[in-house]
Every structure is written in structure tokens, then in C-alpha cells.
Design a protein around this motif. Structure first.
Motif, short mmCIF file in Angstrom:
data_model
loop_
_atom_site.label_atom_id
_atom_site.label_comp_id
_atom_site.label_asym_id
_atom_site.label_seq_id
_atom_site.Cartn_x
_atom_site.Cartn_y
_atom_site.Cartn_z
N LEU A 119 0.76 -1.09 -0.05
CA LEU A 119 0.00 0.15 -0.04
C LEU A 119 0.91 1.24 0.01
CD1 LEU A 119 -2.78 -0.91 2.53
CD2 LEU A 119 -3.20 -0.52 0.17
N GLU A 120 2.20 1.22 0.63
CA GLU A 120 2.87 2.41 1.06
C GLU A 120 3.83 2.64 -0.11
OE1 GLU A 120 3.19 3.52 5.39
OE2 GLU A 120 2.53 1.15 5.14
N THR A 121 3.74 1.73 -1.10
CA THR A 121 5.12 1.80 -2.23
C THR A 121 4.35 1.84 -3.69
OG1 THR A 121 5.17 -0.30 -2.10
CG2 THR A 121 6.99 0.59 -1.04
N ALA A 122 3.11 1.45 -3.78
CA ALA A 122 2.49 1.50 -5.07
C ALA A 122 2.47 2.83 -5.89
CB ALA A 122 0.98 1.35 -4.85
N VAL A 123 2.20 3.93 -5.40
CA VAL A 123 2.37 5.20 -6.07
C VAL A 123 3.77 5.51 -6.48
CG1 VAL A 123 2.32 7.68 -5.88
CG2 VAL A 123 0.35 6.40 -5.12
N GLY A 124 4.82 5.26 -5.78
CA GLY A 124 6.14 5.63 -6.21
C GLY A 124 6.63 4.46 -7.25
N LEU A 125 6.05 3.34 -7.14
CA LEU A 125 6.72 2.23 -8.09
C LEU A 125 5.92 2.53 -9.37
CD1 LEU A 125 6.60 -0.82 -6.00
CD2 LEU A 125 8.50 0.20 -6.84
N THR A 126 4.61 2.87 -9.41
CA THR A 126 3.70 3.33 -10.61
C THR A 126 4.48 4.49 -11.37
OG1 THR A 126 1.82 2.35 -9.57
CG2 THR A 126 1.57 3.76 -11.42
N ILE A 127 4.92 5.63 -10.53
CA ILE A 127 5.46 6.74 -11.40
C ILE A 127 6.82 6.16 -11.72
CG2 ILE A 127 6.32 9.13 -10.90
CD1 ILE A 127 3.67 9.57 -9.17
N THR A 128 7.38 5.98 -11.20
CA THR A 128 8.89 5.39 -11.19
C THR A 128 9.18 4.59 -12.44
OG1 THR A 128 9.54 5.95 -8.93
CG2 THR A 128 11.24 4.60 -10.61
N GLU A 129 8.30 3.43 -12.39
CA GLU A 129 8.63 2.28 -13.26
C GLU A 129 7.67 2.57 -14.65
OE1 GLU A 129 10.62 0.00 -13.47
OE2 GLU A 129 11.64 0.59 -11.68
N LEU A 130 6.35 3.29 -14.41
CA LEU A 130 5.47 3.26 -15.66
C LEU A 130 5.41 4.58 -16.27
CD1 LEU A 130 2.63 0.76 -14.30
CD2 LEU A 130 4.60 0.10 -15.79
N VAL A 131 4.97 5.65 -15.32
CA VAL A 131 4.80 7.18 -15.89
C VAL A 131 5.93 7.71 -16.27
CG1 VAL A 131 3.84 9.24 -15.37
CG2 VAL A 131 2.54 7.17 -14.24
N ASP A 132 7.07 7.33 -15.54
CA ASP A 132 8.41 8.31 -15.82
C ASP A 132 9.09 7.40 -17.10
OD1 ASP A 132 8.20 10.16 -14.09
OD2 ASP A 132 10.17 9.86 -13.00
N LYS A 133 8.90 6.32 -17.33
CA LYS A 133 9.34 5.43 -18.41
C LYS A 133 8.51 5.39 -19.67
CE LYS A 133 12.36 2.89 -15.30
NZ LYS A 133 12.69 1.51 -15.01
N GLY A 134 7.46 6.17 -19.53
CA GLY A 134 6.54 6.19 -20.86
C GLY A 134 5.64 5.28 -20.93
N TYR A 135 5.35 4.37 -19.97
CA TYR A 135 4.25 3.33 -20.21
C TYR A 135 2.76 3.79 -20.05
CZ TYR A 135 7.79 -0.25 -20.68
OH TYR A 135 8.92 -0.89 -21.01
N LEU A 136 2.60 4.68 -19.03
CA LEU A 136 1.41 5.07 -18.72
C LEU A 136 1.22 6.78 -18.69
CD1 LEU A 136 0.03 2.93 -15.71
CD2 LEU A 136 -0.45 2.73 -18.02
N THR A 137 0.34 7.30 -19.20
CA THR A 137 0.34 8.74 -19.04
C THR A 137 -0.29 8.96 -17.53
OG1 THR A 137 -2.11 8.69 -19.64
CG2 THR A 137 -0.34 9.09 -21.42
#
Length: 428
Positions: free
Chosen positions: A330-348
Motif C-alpha cells: 500500500l505504501e509503495t504503489a504510487v512511487g513504483l507506478t510513477i517510477t516504473e510506468l509513468v516516468d518510463k512512458g508506459y502510462l500517462t
């Protein structure tokens, strides 16, 4: 109470709005997105969200709160506090507690307790079979009437196909989804890690992709036959993406979730003997992870859910073979989503809000997941550029079992607002 969120980048998947503006909340509802000079801005609590995402509060479809029966691992109060710290305003508790949540009274117990102690909304998922033994159907209709938002045998699959078909028919009648833990217990054996080089190296039995894929295919076919809503939990294999894509093309009512650990790590990341890397399904290969990321990017996979699974430190201190499966999330999901998906262009950022809020709300039939005027003010504010190091000492969860300890992430939850009330605010 009146609350003004100023200057944030409001990202609303309900209206597809994405622009910098203010958000005014009164009496627990969103009342305005754009303010005029005539607006009375007196007696307001104000949050400056400059440089931050303002999104509808996140909804986690897959959480283990452990209460009743395993309060040494987590409680409803501690798990809900972890959710607030992680940006989640609604969480769905799985039924594999002790006793198992398999009747209406037990559903009501959790919901009543949560209403007293939880800072966020807690929904309950009911078991499919009595005591999750796979032998007799639980009181599905009674649980639905008591407020259960779905049924699941999470932690195992219902191997009796006829029984499972009846469960899906009842779920269809009750207009609730079936959340499927896809694992063929006849194939999994004593598996510990993914069946690959790491399992061989560590001399433990492997868990093949087939263990998951064969049940996904089976469950999709039963959903097709019954026209039930099927939600596939914690998908981890490349073929799970293919199967979901094909099912959707055929008009079958199937949705699927991916957990942050399954898109952020591979079996290659496992540190010898560290049981914080032991989870079910296991960490898979780079090829699987790539497929999951593309599945999220291409909107084949609908949801990001944590499968938050806290364990006591003494349990995870056992050997790799003996320690229980599961990590906290619960406390790492946001950071992992932004770091691994948003910042790397997988998700807007819009897709992030869809997969963490809008889509989960639709799946379980909640009138949430949007920031449209008149809706309940469940909101999360995130600084997407703030970097931090994961420190388990900061966790609100009683569980500290995470492989991400010490990892640097981007994306700090600055505030979590439930029903117009600030339930968490970053203070460092």
C-alpha cells in the motif's frame, strides 16, 4: 468543512479533464473546479498543490487486512492507515482471515469495525466456499446483501469446476464480480519461486507460468458460459495478457489487475535467501514483465492493485522454503507506478488515475473514481517529482516485509482526502 486545493494539475478520468486549476470541496463533496472572483474564499482550509497531480482517491481491489484472526500481522486500523499514507481512499479486504469471511455476519463485522477505526473506506470481499475449503458454496447472496462487493477464494482457486460455475451464476444474480486467484493447485506443488534459473540456483522448486495460465483460461471460459463478471487478480505472465486481450475481443466480461511488484521486479532481482522476494504469484522473467507493462500501456490490463500481504517479522525470518508468500504494497504503489510506468512512458498520468481509481470503481460498482462536480470528495495529491528512499520504519502498516526497502522512488503522496476530510498529509 470547506477545503480548497489550489494550483494543482487536476487529472480526472471521469471527465477526461487534465489541467491546472483549483478544486473546492464543501460538506464532503466537490462543488467547483474553477473559482471566480465572486466566490467566498473565507473560512477555508487551503492546500497548495502547485506542481502536484490532483487525482481521484485510489481504490485498491486487493488488500489483506488480516483481521480477524491474524492481528499480529495487521489490523483493520493499521492497514487502513497504511492505505491513507499510500494515497488509497478505498480498499477491498480479502476474505482469507480466521475465521474466513464466508457469511453475512462476518461481512458486517468487518464493515462495522472499519467504520469505527479506519480513516479510509473499507469494502469487504466474501469467500466463494465455506471456510475456503472448496467443498460447499458460502452464503453468497447473504454476503452481497450485507455489503460484500465481490466474492473471491483468494489464496487459492476453486478447483471444483461445477461448484465454481454455480458461484459465478450467483455472482451474476447478485451483480457482483468474481475475483479470481488463478493457480492450479495440482500443478503448483511445493513451488517457491518462478520456475527458472533463480529457483535452480537456490535449489528450490519452481512455479511455472502454466500454473497461472491454465486457470485463467478455465475461468474465462466459465465466465463466458455464465456471463458473470470475472476479475483476474495479480496477473504475472505474458500469456495472461494475451488471454485477457482475446477474451475482451470476444465480448467476455473480464478485467485484470497487475501488482507493482510484478511490473517492477523480475526473478533476476531476487537476493539470495531474502524471503521478502517470495510472493505468489512469484516474480517472473523480463519477458513476462515487459508484456505486463505493455498490457497496462495498451489498456488490456485494467487495474493496478497491491495484493498488500503483511506478515510478522518472525515469519519472514524463516527459510525461503518455509516463509509465507507475500509482501506489503500500500505504501509503495504510487512511487513504483510513477517510477516504473509513468516516468518510463508506459502510462500517462491519466492512465495512472484510470488504473488506480476510475477502473477499480467501475469494476465493483462504486460511484467513485472521478473528480466531477457533485461527487464525493475522495482525493489524492501527489508530487510526481519528489524523490525519496523507501524506509520501512516510516510505514504505517505493521508489516515491513518489502523487497523495496532502500530503493529510491519518485512520486510522494502529499495528502489523502476521504469524504472531504484530510486523513493523511506529508509533513517531512
Amino acid at each position: 468543512m470547506r477545503l480548497l486545493i489550489k494550483n494543482g494539475r487536476v487529472i480526472d478520468p471521469g471527465s477526461k479533464q487534465d489541467e491546472v486549476m483549483d478544486l473546492l470541496i464543501e460538506d464532503g463533496k466537490i462543488v467547483k473546479k474553477k473559482l471566480s472572483i465572486e466566490d467566498n474564499l473565507k473560512e477555508l482550509v487551503t492546500i497548495d498543490a502547485t506542481g502536484c497531480f490532483v487525482m481521484p482517491g485510489f481504490i485498491d481491489l486487493h488488500v489483506h487486512l488480516r483481521e480477524p484472526g491474524f492481528e499480529q500481522k495487521e489490523t483493520i486500523a493499521s492497514g487502513a492507515s497504511a492505505a491513507a499514507r499510500g494515497g488509497f481512499t478505498t480498499i477491498c479486504a480479502m476474505p482469507n482471515t480466521k475465521p474466513v469471511i464466508d457469511n453475512a455476519d462476518k461481512v458486517r463485522f468487518v464493515l462495522n469495525k472499519a467504520a469505527q477505526v479506519a480513516p479510509v473506506n473499507v469494502c469487504q470481499v466474501g469467500a466463494i466456499t465455506v471456510s475456503q475449503l472448496g467443498e460447499k458454496l458460502a452464503d453468497i447472496e447473504g454476503m452481497a446483501k450485507a455489503g460484500a462487493i465481490a466474492i473471491s477464494e483468494d489464496g487459492k482457486s476453486v478447483m471444483n469446476v461445477k461448484l465454481y460455475e454455480e458461484a459465478m451464476k450467483l455472482a451474476k444474480k447478485c451483480e457482483i464480480p468474481v475475483m479470481a486467484h488463478c493457480e492450479d493447485k495440482n500443478l503448483v506443488g511445493a513451488g517457491v519461486l518462478n520456475k527458472g534459473e533463480k529457483a535452480t540456483q537456490l535449489q528450490v522448486e519452481g512455479i511455472s507460468n502454466l500454473v497461472e495460465d491454465v486457470i485463467i483460461a478455465r475461468d474465462i471460459m466459465i465466465a463466458k458460459e455464465t456471463n458473470a463478471k470475472l476479475h483476474l487478480c495479480h496477473c504475472s505472465t505474458k500469456d495472461s495478457v494475451t488471454l485477457v486481450e482475446e477474451a475482451k475481443k470476444k465480448g467476455i466480461q473480464v478485467t485484470a489487475e497487475v501488482c507493482p511488484h510484478h511490473f517492477a521486479l523480475t526473478e533476476d532481482d531476487i537476493i539470495n535467501g531474502d524471503t521478502n522476494y517470495k510472493m505468489n504469484p512469484p516474480l517472473r522473467t523480463k519477458e513476462d514483465v515487459k508484456a505486463l507493462k505493455l498490457g497496462l500501456k495498451n489498456d488490456i490490463m485494467d487495474v493496478i492493485a497491491t495484493d498488500h500481504a503483511p506478515h510478522h517479522e518472525s515469519e519472514k525470518a524463516k527459510s525461503l522454503k518455509e516463509a509465507p508468500f507475500g509482501i506489503v504494497g500500500l505504501e509503495t504503489a504510487v512511487g513504483l507506478t510513477i517510477t516504473e510506468l509513468v516516468d518510463k512512458g508506459y502510462l500517462t498520468p491519466m492512465q495512472m488515475a484510470e488504473k488506480l481509481s476510475y477502473n477499480p470503481a467501475k469494476i465493483i460498482g462504486l460511484d467513485k473514481g472521478t473528480l466531477e462536480i457533485g461527487k464525493v470528495a475522495d482525493v489524492v495529491i501527489i508530487n510526481p517529482d519528489m524523490e525519496y528512499t523507501v524506509d520501512v520504519k516510516d510505514f504505517a502498516s505493521m508489516g515491513k516485509n518489502t523487497p523495496f526497502a532502500g530503493m529510491k522512488l519518485k512520486g510522494q503522496v502529499m495528502a489523502t482526502i476521504v469524504n472531504g476530510k484530510v486523513v493523511y498529509q506529508y509533513t517531512k
